[in-house]
Design a protein around this motif. Structure first.
Motif, PDB file in Angstrom:
ATOM      1  N   GLU A  90       0.884  -1.155   0.000  1.00  0.00           N
ATOM      2  CA  GLU A  90       0.000   0.000   0.000  1.00  0.00           C
ATOM      3  C   GLU A  90       0.922   1.204   0.000  1.00  0.00           C
ATOM      4  OE1 GLU A  90      -3.133  -0.356   2.892  1.00  0.00           O
ATOM      5  OE2 GLU A  90      -3.958  -1.855   1.523  1.00  0.00           O
ATOM      6  N   ARG A  94       1.568  11.513   1.603  1.00  0.00           N
ATOM      7  CA  ARG A  94       1.041  12.456   2.601  1.00  0.00           C
ATOM      8  C   ARG A  94       1.517  13.865   2.298  1.00  0.00           C
ATOM      9  NH1 ARG A  94      -0.615   9.598   7.128  1.00  0.00           N
ATOM     10  NH2 ARG A  94       0.123   7.443   7.237  1.00  0.00           N
ATOM     11  N   THR A 100      -2.165   7.726  11.075  1.00  0.00           N
ATOM     12  CA  THR A 100      -1.088   6.997  11.748  1.00  0.00           C
ATOM     13  C   THR A 100       0.228   7.775  11.767  1.00  0.00           C
ATOM     14  OG1 THR A 100      -0.558   5.809   9.708  1.00  0.00           O
ATOM     15  CG2 THR A 100      -2.029   4.696  11.237  1.00  0.00           C
ATOM     16  N   ASP A 175      -3.891  13.185   2.445  1.00  0.00           N
ATOM     17  CA  ASP A 175      -3.101  11.989   2.143  1.00  0.00           C
ATOM     18  C   ASP A 175      -3.954  11.022   1.337  1.00  0.00           C
ATOM     19  OD1 ASP A 175      -4.762  10.617   3.977  1.00  0.00           O
ATOM     20  OD2 ASP A 175      -3.383  10.954   5.629  1.00  0.00           O
ATOM     21  N   SER A 201     -10.041   5.979   0.188  1.00  0.00           N
ATOM     22  CA  SER A 201      -8.593   5.793   0.323  1.00  0.00           C
ATOM     23  C   SER A 201      -7.829   7.122   0.342  1.00  0.00           C
ATOM     24  CB  SER A 201      -8.076   4.889  -0.795  1.00  0.00           C
ATOM     25  OG  SER A 201      -8.547   5.342  -2.037  1.00  0.00           O
ATOM     26  N   ARG A 203      -7.626  11.202   2.402  1.00  0.00           N
ATOM     27  CA  ARG A 203      -8.163  12.148   3.387  1.00  0.00           C
ATOM     28  C   ARG A 203      -8.399  13.463   2.666  1.00  0.00           C
ATOM     29  NH1 ARG A 203      -5.095   9.477   7.452  1.00  0.00           N
ATOM     30  NH2 ARG A 203      -6.600   8.603   8.916  1.00  0.00           N
ATOM     31  N   ARG A 219     -15.038   6.388  10.086  1.00  0.00           N
ATOM     32  CA  ARG A 219     -14.137   5.912  11.155  1.00  0.00           C
ATOM     33  C   ARG A 219     -14.448   6.607  12.478  1.00  0.00           C
ATOM     34  NH1 ARG A 219     -10.070   7.131   7.249  1.00  0.00           N
ATOM     35  NH2 ARG A 219      -9.127   5.317   6.278  1.00  0.00           N
TER      36      ARG A 219
END
Ligand code: CDP
Length: 253
Positions: A90, A94, A100, A175, A201, A203, A219
Motif C-alpha cells: 500500500e 502524505r 497513523t 493523504d 482511500s 483524506r 471511522r
C-alpha cells in the motif's frame, strides 16, 4: 447458476472474470470497513459514488499519461479493468500530517509537511498492513529497486494531479493510498495504477472549514458518509449539482 466467475472478494470490492482474457470486472460494494475491519457497516450508495469517482480520477490520470488499469465503466457499480499482478504494497502519499503519521510520530493532525512523504505498507490484513522500509521490500522480493523508483515517480504524479483537482474545488488532499500492479510483456514488466482512487482511500478536508469529506466520517462517526462523498462528487462535477440524494436512478449511467 452464477452469472460469472468471482476471482476475488475484498472488503469494499469484488473482482469477476472479464469478458476477454486479461480483463476483469471490478464491482464496488456498499460495505464500509475501518480499523482492519473491526468496524463495519453498509453505506447505501457508497459503491456507486466510488465507482464514479474512481473513474473520474483514473480517466484524468490516463489523460496526462499515467498508466492505469481502468478501461471503461460498465454500469453504476462496475468497471472493466486490465488484469495485473498486484504489488503487495500500500503506497501512502502524505501532504499534511494525519492518521497513523500523527499518532506514530506525535505530529499534530493538520500540520503541513515540508514535502510530500511516501510510505510503504506491506499488504497483509492478518498483520494489519504494517509499515515497511525499502530494505524489507527489496530483501523479501515484493518489488525491486527499479519498481520502487517507478512507484515513487508514479505516486508523485498522482499526488500532483489529485492535489490540483481537489484544490480547484476547495478541498485539501491531506493523504491517500494507491496500489500498483505489474503488466508482463514476455519477461519484461511495467507498472500501472490499480485498485481504486476514491474518498475511501484519501483524506479530504474542506479548505475553508476543515470539514472532513472522506472515510474518517465513518471511522470517527462524524455524520453521513454518503453525504460527504456526494459533496466531493458534486464539487468535481461528477454528479450534477442540482440532483437529489444519491439513489439508483440518479446514477443509472
Ligand atoms: O487511515 P489510517 O489512520 O488507518 O492510516 P493512515 O496510515 O493514516 O492512512 C493514510 C491514508 O491512506 C488515508 O487516506 C487512508 O484512508 C489511506 N489508507 C487506505 O486507503 N487503506 C489502508 N489500508 C490504509 C490507509
Amino acid at each position: 447458476m452464477a452469472r460469472r466467475k468471482k476471482v476475488y472478494e475484498g472488503k469494499a470490492k469484488i473482482l469477476y472474470e472479464g469478458p476477454e482474457p486479461g480483463t476483469l470486472v471490478q464491482y464496488f460494494k456498499d460495505d464500509a470497513t475501518a480499523f482492519n475491519a473491526q468496524k463495519k457497516d453498509i453505506i447505501d450508495g457508497k459503491g456507486v459514488l466510488n465507482n464514479r469517482l474512481s473513474e473520474f480520477f483514473m480517466v484524468g490520470l490516463g489523460n496526462i499519461g499515467v498508466p492505469t488499469h481502468f478501461i471503461k465503466r460498465l454500469n453504476m457499480r462496475e468497471q472493466l479493468i486490465r488484469a495485473c499482478e498486484i504489488v503487495p504494497l500500500e503506497i501512502i502519499v502524505r501532504n499534511v500530517a494525519a492518521g497513523t503519521l500523527s499518532t506514530r510520530l506525535g505530529i499534530e493532525e493538520g500540520t503541513p509537511l515540508p514535502r510530500p512523504i511516501i510510505e510503504f505498507c506491506y499488504k497483509d490484513d492478518k498483520l494489519g498492513d504494517p509499515l515497511v522500509a525499502e530494505e524489507h521490500i527489496i530483501a523479501f522480493g515484493w518489488a525491486n529497486q527499479q519498481d520502487l523508483d517507478d512507484i515513487v515517480a508514479l505516486a508523485l504524479r498522482v499526488n500532483d494531479f489529485m492535489s490540483g483537482c481537489m484544490m480547484a474545488v476547495g478541498i485539501k488532499l491531506v493523504d491517500f493510498k494507491i496500489e500498483v500492479g505489474r503488466i508482463w510483456d514476455n519477461d519484461m514488466h511495467s507498472l500501472i495504477l490499480a485498485d481504486e482512487i476514491s474518498p475511501d482511500s484519501c483524506r479530504l478536508w474542506d479548505i475553508e472549514t476543515g470539514k472532513k469529506l472522506d472515510k474518517d466520517v465513518f471511522r470517527r462517526d462524524l455524520g453521513s458518509l454518503t453525504d460527504a462523498y456526494t459533496e466531493v462528487a458534486r464539487r468535481l462535477g461528477v454528479l450534477p449539482t442540482n440532483s437529489g440524494p444519491v439513489t439508483r436512478p440518479t446514477l443509472i449511467n
